[in-house]
Design a protein around this motif. Structure first.
Motif, PDB file in Angstrom:
ATOM      1  N   MET A 107      -7.440  -3.959  -0.494  1.00 19.22           N
ATOM      2  CA  MET A 107      -7.075  -3.300  -1.754  1.00 19.22           C
ATOM      3  C   MET A 107      -5.884  -3.969  -2.428  1.00 19.22           C
ATOM      4  N   SER A 108      -5.030  -4.641  -1.654  1.00 19.88           N
ATOM      5  CA  SER A 108      -3.709  -5.050  -2.122  1.00 19.88           C
ATOM      6  C   SER A 108      -3.674  -6.449  -2.747  1.00 19.88           C
ATOM      7  N   MET A 109      -2.608  -6.673  -3.515  1.00 17.59           N
ATOM      8  CA  MET A 109      -2.295  -8.015  -4.043  1.00 17.59           C
ATOM      9  C   MET A 109      -1.581  -8.828  -2.959  1.00 17.59           C
ATOM     10  N   GLN A 110      -0.873  -8.128  -2.055  1.00 14.82           N
ATOM     11  CA  GLN A 110      -0.070  -8.835  -1.060  1.00 14.82           C
ATOM     12  C   GLN A 110      -0.717  -8.799   0.324  1.00 14.82           C
ATOM     13  N   THR A 111      -1.072  -7.614   0.776  1.00 13.46           N
ATOM     14  CA  THR A 111      -1.700  -7.512   2.102  1.00 13.46           C
ATOM     15  C   THR A 111      -3.207  -7.703   1.879  1.00 13.46           C
ATOM     16  N   ASN A 112      -3.563  -8.968   1.694  1.00  9.17           N
ATOM     17  CA  ASN A 112      -4.929  -9.302   1.286  1.00  9.17           C
ATOM     18  C   ASN A 112      -5.653 -10.130   2.352  1.00  9.17           C
ATOM     19  N   LEU A 113      -5.276  -9.909   3.605  1.00  9.55           N
ATOM     20  CA  LEU A 113      -5.999 -10.347   4.812  1.00  9.55           C
ATOM     21  C   LEU A 113      -5.975 -11.828   5.146  1.00  9.55           C
TER      22      LEU A 113
END
Ligand code: ADP
Length: 154
Positions: A107-113
């Motif tokens: 979902m995130s811009m930063q925690t994007n796997l």
């Protein structure tokens, strides 16, 4: 053949998605030539994300990248840099295309796997930042002639 770096970020490890993510690259036909678990020290963060050092989100990015180990791998294939970028999807997970790793799982811009090499930023130099030559393996894939036609392998 091209080589490209992939990092599975700490959210991938914490969310138990390492197998899912590696599986997507495997099933695509990318060859894993290097794979390890590492922690990312300050120096590597600064070299790796140097262009963002002045951004307000940098301190969160650094804390996040150091919050748990990271899985580093080098993938090889014909035009692997662009193929791997397509599989990862756009940076912001909630806007990434369905079918991509980020589009399906983030979902995130930063925690994007995942981190994937950018063709503009010299993937080979990036590989050198994370892997020594002796950590990269040269072996024959038995399915190579089913993954590509002979003219693609020339
Ligand atoms: P990508 O990882 O898709 O190649 P970038 O190279 O632009 O994207 O950014 C590197 C990483 O920095 C992103 O994957 C993300 O974790 C983080 N990042 C980039 N821009 C932002 C932002 N505006 N806010 C928070 N984190 C960001």
């Amino acid at each position: 053949m091209e080589r490209t770096l992939v990092l599975i970020k700490p959210d991938g490890l914490q969310r138990n998605l390492i197998g899912e993510i590696i599986g997507r690259f495997e099933r695509k036909g990318l060859k894993i030539i290097g794979l390890k678990m590492i922690s990312v020290d300050d120096l590597k963060i600064e070299e790796h994300y140097g262009k963002y050092m002045d951004k307000p989100f940098f301190k969160h990015l650094k804390r996040f990248m150091q919050s748990a180990p990271v899985i580093a791998m080098v993938l090889e294939g014909v035009e692997a840099v662009s193929a791997v970028r397509l599989i990862a999807g756009a940076t912001k997970g909630r806007e990434a295309d369905a079918g991509t790793i980020r589009g399906d799982l983030a979902m995130s811009m930063q925690t994007n796997l995942v981190h994937i090499s950018d063709p503009e930023e010299d993937p080979e130099a990036e590989i050198k930042l994370f892997f020594q030559n002796k950590e990269l393996f040269d072996y024959e894939r038995v399915d190579l002639n089913f993954l590509y036609s002979p003219d693609e392998l020339r």
